[in-house]
Design an enzyme around this catalytic site. Sequence first.
Site, PDB file in Angstrom:
ATOM      1  N   CYS A 275      -6.129   1.638   5.920  1.00 18.29           N
ATOM      2  CA  CYS A 275      -6.779   0.387   6.315  1.00 18.29           C
ATOM      3  C   CYS A 275      -6.217  -0.041   7.672  1.00 18.29           C
ATOM      4  CB  CYS A 275      -6.526  -0.690   5.257  1.00 18.29           C
ATOM      5  SG  CYS A 275      -4.806  -1.258   5.201  1.00 18.29           S
TER       6      CYS A 275
ATOM      7  N   HIS B 122       0.838  -1.198   0.000  1.00 18.79           N
ATOM      8  CA  HIS B 122       0.000   0.000   0.000  1.00 18.79           C
ATOM      9  C   HIS B 122       0.878   1.254   0.000  1.00 18.79           C
ATOM     10  CE1 HIS B 122      -3.836  -2.030   1.836  1.00 18.79           C
ATOM     11  NE2 HIS B 122      -3.332  -2.703   0.810  1.00 18.79           N
TER      12      HIS B 122
ATOM     13  N   GLU C  77       0.913   3.824   1.928  1.00 18.00           N
ATOM     14  CA  GLU C  77       1.434   4.175   3.251  1.00 18.00           C
ATOM     15  C   GLU C  77       2.657   3.329   3.601  1.00 18.00           C
ATOM     16  OE1 GLU C  77      -3.156   4.240   3.815  1.00 18.00           O
ATOM     17  OE2 GLU C  77      -1.695   3.256   2.506  1.00 18.00           O
TER      18      GLU C  77
ATOM     19  N   CYS D 256      -2.358  -0.713   7.556  1.00 16.43           N
ATOM     20  CA  CYS D 256      -1.563   0.515   7.510  1.00 16.43           C
ATOM     21  C   CYS D 256      -1.659   1.290   8.826  1.00 16.43           C
ATOM     22  CB  CYS D 256      -1.991   1.374   6.329  1.00 16.43           C
ATOM     23  SG  CYS D 256      -1.565   0.611   4.739  1.00 16.43           S
TER      24      CYS D 256
END
Length: 149
Positions: free
Chosen positions: A89, A59, A61, A92
């Site tokens: 999410c 992701h 992040e 993260c």
Amino acid sequence: MAMLSLKRSDEDYMREALKEAEKALLRDEVPVGAIVVLGDKIIARGHNLTETLNDVTAHAEMQCLTSAADFIGGKYLRECALYVTLEPCVMCAGALFWSQIGTVVYGATDEKRGYHLQEVKMHPKSEVISGVLAEECGAMISEFFRKKR
């Protein structure tokens, strides 16, 4: 003569995160982008690479956290701010918790997978700011999924 300080706003930094989201879009990735700021300097940039890397943890992040930690030479990002176009999410949010990031600023709320749905908390010392350029951030993601259907 005094120098005028030109500190960038949350909106300015979110526009930089949106540029990263556009890079994800060009790769046919879910268009989420992020940056990490230390002081008034962008020290990390990232965008979703889950399809490109065949890695569910890739992701935006996560890309930024790894890059920022490498840049500062340590895992704790207490003096840093993360700007991300979509609410993190749970995965993260957990990584952000462990990094002890100083500030998390996100654009659009994720009503399907956002960390707030599970009542996950950021680090107690982390400031969270939501809704920065939320319409622009959300529109890019909505359009991406509309075209997929």
